[in-house]
Design a protein around this motif. Structure first.
Motif, PDB file in Angstrom:
ATOM      1  N   MET A 233       1.064  -0.868   0.039  1.00 28.90           N
ATOM      2  CA  MET A 233       0.041  -0.045   0.359  1.00 28.90           C
ATOM      3  C   MET A 233       0.301   1.013   0.154  1.00 28.90           C
ATOM      4  O   MET A 233       2.071   1.237   0.611  1.00 28.90           O
ATOM      5  CB  MET A 233      -1.006  -0.133   1.040  1.00 28.90           C
ATOM      6  CG  MET A 233      -1.379  -1.303   1.468  1.00 28.90           C
ATOM      7  SD  MET A 233      -3.161  -0.798  -0.080  1.00 28.90           S
ATOM      8  CE  MET A 233      -4.333   0.321   0.254  1.00 28.90           C
ATOM      9  N   GLU A 234       0.002   2.761  -0.664  1.00 33.66           N
ATOM     10  CA  GLU A 234       1.154   3.485  -0.439  1.00 33.66           C
ATOM     11  C   GLU A 234       0.972   4.178   0.863  1.00 33.66           C
ATOM     12  O   GLU A 234       0.823   3.719   1.819  1.00 33.66           O
ATOM     13  CB  GLU A 234      -0.302   4.966  -0.862  1.00 33.66           C
ATOM     14  CG  GLU A 234      -0.396   4.668  -2.424  1.00 33.66           C
ATOM     15  CD  GLU A 234       1.603   5.026  -3.440  1.00 33.66           C
ATOM     16  OE1 GLU A 234       2.277   6.153  -2.841  1.00 33.66           O
ATOM     17  OE2 GLU A 234       1.824   4.626  -4.372  1.00 33.66           O
ATOM     18  N   ALA A 235       2.792   4.869   1.199  1.00 38.47           N
ATOM     19  CA  ALA A 235       2.936   4.952   2.539  1.00 38.47           C
ATOM     20  C   ALA A 235       1.855   6.021   2.748  1.00 38.47           C
ATOM     21  O   ALA A 235       1.563   6.242   3.643  1.00 38.47           O
ATOM     22  CB  ALA A 235       4.215   5.935   2.230  1.00 38.47           C
ATOM     23  N   SER A 236       1.329   6.846   2.101  1.00 37.61           N
ATOM     24  CA  SER A 236       0.262   7.945   2.920  1.00 37.61           C
ATOM     25  C   SER A 236      -1.470   7.586   3.015  1.00 37.61           C
ATOM     26  O   SER A 236      -2.114   8.261   3.669  1.00 37.61           O
ATOM     27  CB  SER A 236      -0.337   9.036   1.490  1.00 37.61           C
ATOM     28  OG  SER A 236      -0.650   7.996   0.507  1.00 37.61           O
ATOM     29  N   PHE A 237      -1.765   6.557   2.736  1.00 35.87           N
ATOM     30  CA  PHE A 237      -2.712   5.315   2.313  1.00 35.87           C
ATOM     31  C   PHE A 237      -3.227   5.522   4.645  1.00 35.87           C
ATOM     32  O   PHE A 237      -2.501   5.181   5.209  1.00 35.87           O
ATOM     33  CB  PHE A 237      -2.832   4.230   2.314  1.00 35.87           C
ATOM     34  CG  PHE A 237      -4.321   3.243   2.534  1.00 35.87           C
ATOM     35  CD1 PHE A 237      -5.452   3.437   1.673  1.00 35.87           C
ATOM     36  CD2 PHE A 237      -4.441   2.270   3.793  1.00 35.87           C
ATOM     37  CE1 PHE A 237      -6.636   3.162   2.081  1.00 35.87           C
ATOM     38  CE2 PHE A 237      -5.646   1.858   3.392  1.00 35.87           C
ATOM     39  CZ  PHE A 237      -6.805   2.127   3.714  1.00 35.87           C
ATOM     40  N   LEU A 238      -4.008   5.921   4.739  1.00 35.11           N
ATOM     41  CA  LEU A 238      -5.256   6.042   6.116  1.00 35.11           C
ATOM     42  C   LEU A 238      -6.592   5.488   5.508  1.00 35.11           C
ATOM     43  O   LEU A 238      -7.142   4.823   4.697  1.00 35.11           O
ATOM     44  CB  LEU A 238      -5.376   7.378   6.097  1.00 35.11           C
ATOM     45  CG  LEU A 238      -4.416   8.871   6.864  1.00 35.11           C
ATOM     46  CD1 LEU A 238      -4.584   9.019   6.799  1.00 35.11           C
ATOM     47  CD2 LEU A 238      -2.946   7.322   7.486  1.00 35.11           C
ATOM     48  N   PRO A 239      -6.489   4.829   6.848  1.00 33.39           N
ATOM     49  CA  PRO A 239      -7.778   3.559   7.050  1.00 33.39           C
ATOM     50  C   PRO A 239      -8.937   4.584   6.819  1.00 33.39           C
ATOM     51  O   PRO A 239      -9.201   5.086   7.876  1.00 33.39           O
ATOM     52  CB  PRO A 239      -8.096   2.293   8.511  1.00 33.39           C
ATOM     53  CG  PRO A 239      -6.585   3.296   8.581  1.00 33.39           C
ATOM     54  CD  PRO A 239      -5.444   4.188   8.115  1.00 33.39           C
ATOM     55  N   PRO A 240      -9.992   4.844   5.562  1.00 31.66           N
ATOM     56  CA  PRO A 240     -11.707   5.181   6.703  1.00 31.66           C
ATOM     57  C   PRO A 240     -12.227   4.523   6.963  1.00 31.66           C
ATOM     58  O   PRO A 240     -12.206   3.136   7.230  1.00 31.66           O
ATOM     59  CB  PRO A 240     -11.713   4.868   4.887  1.00 31.66           C
ATOM     60  CG  PRO A 240     -10.977   3.389   4.519  1.00 31.66           C
ATOM     61  CD  PRO A 240      -9.837   3.667   4.880  1.00 31.66           C
ATOM     62  N   LYS A 241     -13.671   5.008   7.149  1.00 32.94           N
ATOM     63  CA  LYS A 241     -14.896   4.144   7.969  1.00 32.94           C
ATOM     64  C   LYS A 241     -15.528   2.730   6.722  1.00 32.94           C
ATOM     65  O   LYS A 241     -15.166   2.135   7.531  1.00 32.94           O
ATOM     66  CB  LYS A 241     -15.428   5.098   7.968  1.00 32.94           C
ATOM     67  CG  LYS A 241     -15.580   6.905   9.413  1.00 32.94           C
ATOM     68  CD  LYS A 241     -16.932   7.478   9.157  1.00 32.94           C
ATOM     69  CE  LYS A 241     -16.348   8.284  10.555  1.00 32.94           C
ATOM     70  NZ  LYS A 241     -16.856   7.909  11.869  1.00 32.94           N
ATOM     71  N   HIS A 242     -14.943   3.556   5.773  1.00 31.52           N
ATOM     72  CA  HIS A 242     -15.893   2.123   5.425  1.00 31.52           C
ATOM     73  C   HIS A 242     -14.680   2.318   4.083  1.00 31.52           C
ATOM     74  O   HIS A 242     -14.814   3.084   3.445  1.00 31.52           O
ATOM     75  CB  HIS A 242     -17.650   2.508   4.505  1.00 31.52           C
ATOM     76  CG  HIS A 242     -17.890   3.115   6.216  1.00 31.52           C
ATOM     77  ND1 HIS A 242     -18.865   2.153   6.665  1.00 31.52           N
ATOM     78  CD2 HIS A 242     -18.632   4.108   6.334  1.00 31.52           C
ATOM     79  CE1 HIS A 242     -19.583   2.237   7.417  1.00 31.52           C
ATOM     80  NE2 HIS A 242     -19.325   4.088   7.055  1.00 31.52           N
TER      81      HIS A 242
END
Length: 205
Positions: free
Chosen positions: A1-10
């Protein structure tokens, strides 16, 4: 995954090579189209400003995508559904169909200490808890009320498929391909510390 990826609510699939997520980060609400590795490619979304803090704080609502890549967003504050096309343009807002839904009268505050006291008073309101794509033509809205749950079925244009809201005691945890999966808690015996819940599965015809 991209280093900038943050988990969303959905998070759900968006075609064969992309993802789409419902985000609430740093009090900013948005729908984001992502690459398969989680890199942001587009951001959009319409959110009710009168419930901004409530939506940000609560893990509920929902996000689904149909086979035409139309996007359906539901916020915890109301069973209204926002329908977008695949480019993120708002097409339609489906009206609130629940006559039993009890709205939050005032948004939560920004003060952490006040929020603790405010959340204690939320037991009497309703939550738009989950949104499911039951099949290719049907959306299912799960509502949480004070003493039970509610289910609404509608087509992809927002028309109700059943006149009344279904009232349920058991907790619906998944709805897909016309299957409904519920969790039913068993009564704990006097000499037992814990009893595993029962999964109940229904198939709609």
């Amino acid at each position: 995954m991209e280093a900038s990826f943050l988990p969303p609510k959905h998070l759900t699939g968006f075609g064969s090579d992309k993802l789409i997520g419902y985000y609430a980060i740093d009090k900013k609400l948005s729908i984001k189209i992502l690459s398969s590795l989680g890199k942001e490619e587009a951001s959009f979304g319409v959110f009710p400003s009168e419930y901004k803090n409530f939506i940000y704080r609560f893990e509920a609502g929902g996000l689904v995508v149909d086979k035409y890549k139309n996007i359906y967003q539901m916020n915890v504050s109301s069973p209204e559904i926002y329908k977008y096309n695949k480019e993120g343009k708002l097409i339609k807002i489906f009206d609130n169909y629940s006559k039993r839904f009890r709205y939050l009268q005032k948004d939560l505050s920004d003060d952490p200490i006040s929020i603790i006291n405010e959340t204690k008073n939320l037991k009497d309101i309703s939550l738009a808890e989950r949104l499911f794509l039951l099949n290719e033509k049907t959306l299912l809205i799960k509502l949480r009320h004070k003493n039970n749950f509610g289910i609404l079925l509608l087509n992809l244009e927002g028309k109700l498929l059943h006149e009344h809201e279904f009232e349920l005691k058991d907790n619906l945890v998944c709805a897909k391909n016309n299957y409904l999966i519920f969790i039913k808690n068993q009564q704990v015996a006097k000499d037992s510390i814990y009893v595993n819940p029962i999964l109940i599965i229904y198939k709609l015809k």
